[in-house]
Design a protein around this motif. Structure first.
Motif, short mmCIF file in Angstrom:
data_model
loop_
_atom_site.label_atom_id
_atom_site.label_comp_id
_atom_site.label_asym_id
_atom_site.label_seq_id
_atom_site.Cartn_x
_atom_site.Cartn_y
_atom_site.Cartn_z
N MET A 177 10.79 1.11 9.99
CA MET A 177 9.92 0.13 10.61
C MET A 177 8.48 0.48 10.24
O MET A 177 8.04 1.61 10.41
CB MET A 177 10.12 0.16 12.13
N GLY A 178 7.77 -0.49 9.73
CA GLY A 178 6.40 -0.27 9.30
C GLY A 178 5.43 -0.24 10.47
O GLY A 178 5.77 -0.53 11.61
N LEU A 179 4.22 0.09 10.17
CA LEU A 179 3.17 0.20 11.18
C LEU A 179 2.92 -1.16 11.85
O LEU A 179 2.83 -1.24 13.08
CB LEU A 179 1.88 0.71 10.55
N LEU A 180 2.84 -2.22 11.05
CA LEU A 180 2.59 -3.55 11.63
C LEU A 180 3.75 -4.01 12.50
O LEU A 180 3.54 -4.62 13.55
CB LEU A 180 2.30 -4.57 10.53
N ASP A 181 4.96 -3.73 12.06
CA ASP A 181 6.13 -4.10 12.87
C ASP A 181 6.11 -3.36 14.20
O ASP A 181 6.43 -3.93 15.24
CB ASP A 181 7.42 -3.80 12.12
N SER A 182 5.74 -2.09 14.14
CA SER A 182 5.65 -1.29 15.36
C SER A 182 4.59 -1.84 16.31
O SER A 182 4.82 -1.96 17.51
CB SER A 182 5.32 0.16 14.98
N LEU A 183 3.43 -2.20 15.76
CA LEU A 183 2.38 -2.78 16.59
C LEU A 183 2.81 -4.11 17.21
O LEU A 183 2.56 -4.38 18.39
CB LEU A 183 1.11 -2.99 15.76
N LYS A 184 3.43 -4.96 16.41
CA LYS A 184 3.89 -6.26 16.91
C LYS A 184 4.89 -6.07 18.05
O LYS A 184 4.85 -6.79 19.04
CB LYS A 184 4.54 -7.07 15.79
#
Length: 84
Positions: free
Chosen positions: A1-8
């Protein structure tokens, strides 16, 4: 899971809460925007009326998008019925 996915994933509950609050209190927010716009317009003696009106309109449109009032959420837009 990427950083943006984690933030979302972490911000999704906050986004829903903000949307709910915007739906519940939209009239109060609109009233506050109008009141602030009037006060700023009075303080600037009408010099920036067009810019104030434009900014107020943009803020109201953003509020509608947040509250999903326009029904045009990404991926959930309304499609017209097929022509007969």
């Amino acid at each position: 899971m990427g950083l943006l996915d984690s933030l979302k994933a972490k911000l999704a509950p906050a986004k829903e809460k903000v949307s709910d609050l915007a739906q519940q209190h939209g009239d109060k927010i609109d009233h506050g925007l109008e009141k602030a716009a009037r006060m700023v317009d009075e303080k600037t003696k009408g010099k920036y009326s067009d810019k104030i009106e434009s900014g107020t309109g943009k803020a109201k449109n953003a509020l509608d998008r947040i509250a999903h009032k326009d029904g045009d959420v990404k991926g959930e837009g309304h499609t017209p019925p097929p022509a007969a």
